[in-house]
Design a protein around this motif. Structure first.
Motif, PDB file in Angstrom:
ATOM      1  N   ASP A 238       2.624  13.657   2.545  1.00  0.00           N
ATOM      2  CA  ASP A 238       2.170  12.939   1.350  1.00  0.00           C
ATOM      3  C   ASP A 238       2.422  11.435   1.505  1.00  0.00           C
ATOM      4  O   ASP A 238       1.565  10.612   1.177  1.00  0.00           O
TER       5      ASP A 238
ATOM      6  N   GLU B 250       2.686   9.761   4.355  1.00  0.00           N
ATOM      7  CA  GLU B 250       1.771   9.246   5.371  1.00  0.00           C
ATOM      8  C   GLU B 250       0.371   9.035   4.809  1.00  0.00           C
ATOM      9  O   GLU B 250      -0.298   8.054   5.122  1.00  0.00           O
ATOM     10  N   ARG B 251      -0.083   9.948   3.976  1.00  0.00           N
ATOM     11  CA  ARG B 251      -1.412   9.834   3.369  1.00  0.00           C
ATOM     12  C   ARG B 251      -1.478   8.601   2.458  1.00  0.00           C
ATOM     13  O   ARG B 251      -2.432   7.832   2.497  1.00  0.00           O
ATOM     14  N   LYS B 252      -0.437   8.401   1.667  1.00  0.00           N
ATOM     15  CA  LYS B 252      -0.430   7.255   0.748  1.00  0.00           C
ATOM     16  C   LYS B 252      -0.368   5.937   1.513  1.00  0.00           C
ATOM     17  O   LYS B 252      -1.050   4.969   1.172  1.00  0.00           O
TER      18      LYS B 252
ATOM     19  N   GLY C  12      -1.501   5.505   4.531  1.00  0.00           N
ATOM     20  CA  GLY C  12      -2.811   5.370   5.165  1.00  0.00           C
ATOM     21  C   GLY C  12      -3.830   4.763   4.224  1.00  0.00           C
ATOM     22  O   GLY C  12      -4.594   3.875   4.608  1.00  0.00           O
ATOM     23  N   TRP C  13      -3.832   5.201   2.986  1.00  0.00           N
ATOM     24  CA  TRP C  13      -4.764   4.639   2.002  1.00  0.00           C
ATOM     25  C   TRP C  13      -4.441   3.174   1.728  1.00  0.00           C
ATOM     26  O   TRP C  13      -5.332   2.348   1.567  1.00  0.00           O
ATOM     27  N   LEU C  14      -3.151   2.864   1.667  1.00  0.00           N
ATOM     28  CA  LEU C  14      -2.753   1.475   1.444  1.00  0.00           C
ATOM     29  C   LEU C  14      -3.240   0.585   2.586  1.00  0.00           C
ATOM     30  O   LEU C  14      -3.795  -0.497   2.354  1.00  0.00           O
TER      31      LEU C  14
ATOM     32  N   LYS D 168      -5.769   1.181   4.589  1.00  0.00           N
ATOM     33  CA  LYS D 168      -7.231   1.105   4.512  1.00  0.00           C
ATOM     34  C   LYS D 168      -7.669   0.092   3.462  1.00  0.00           C
ATOM     35  O   LYS D 168      -8.618  -0.668   3.671  1.00  0.00           O
ATOM     36  N   LEU D 169      -6.996   0.067   2.319  1.00  0.00           N
ATOM     37  CA  LEU D 169      -7.342  -0.900   1.267  1.00  0.00           C
ATOM     38  C   LEU D 169      -7.066  -2.336   1.719  1.00  0.00           C
ATOM     39  O   LEU D 169      -7.859  -3.245   1.443  1.00  0.00           O
TER      40      LEU D 169
END
Length: 190
Positions: A39, A41-43, A45-47, A49-50
């Motif tokens: 969880d 790592e996913r968060k 990753g999104w950060l 990407k943004l």
């Protein structure tokens, strides 16, 4: 954030329960730790990407306004090439760029109108004539561009352009251009 807190509380609650089997307790603990790690790592990753998307948008916002002028200049340069294919490509690109009066006048200032007239006068095939006339017709939507075309001798060049037996659009562009000169009261009879 609430999801992470609730997961933490569930893990703490599970740890406080007496375990009947130490292996079950260990596997549940490992599964919970893996879930929390995935969880996070996913968060992250999104950060990332943004952040990348924001940076790319800021760079594009600063860079792309200058790209249009370079492409117009390259399109005018294509009209200097001897190959009719490249001339047609340049004329087609100029027709797409000429979407408002400011861009039409920019094309005229870069010498595009004169080069289109030269292209039209020297064209040996209907496709090349058609692309040149199409680009000139798009440029003629601006009164100032029509004035510049008139001073460059566009009326006589357009009148001398042979009619096409295969493509009716050549005649359509010719007549619309001559009508545009008449509407703005430029001498078309000569």
């Amino acid at each position: 954030m609430e999801c992470a807190i609730s997961q933490f509380l569930v893990i703490q609650w599970k740890r406080s329960l007496p375990s009947l089997c130490p292996i079950d307790h260990f596997s549940a603990y490992v599964a919970d730790e893996l879930f929390i790690e995935q969880d996070a790592e996913r968060k992250i990753g999104w950060l990332l990407k943004l952040i990348f998307a924001g940076t790319a948008s800021a760079v594009a916002y600063q860079f792309f306004p200058y790209l249009g002028d370079n492409l117009m200049q390259q399109s005018v340069s294509l009209l200097h090439v001897k190959d009719p294919l490249f001339k047609r490509m340049g004329a087609s690109r100029l027709a797409r760029f000429a979407i408002d009066d400011e861009r039409r006048m920019k094309i005229v200032e870069l010498g595009g109108a004169q080069e289109l007239l030269n292209m039209l006068g020297a064209a040996k095939d209907d496709r090349t004539r058609k692309e040149a006339l199409k680009a000139l017709a798009v440029l003629s939507h601006s009164d100032e561009a029509v004035k510049a075309l008139h001073h460059a001798g566009a009326v006589s060049i357009i009148r001398c352009t042979p009619d096409s037996l295969e493509d009716a659009e050549v005649e359509k562009y010719k007549s619309s251009m001559l009508k545009r000169f008449q509407d703005l009261r430029y001498d078309v009879s000569s």
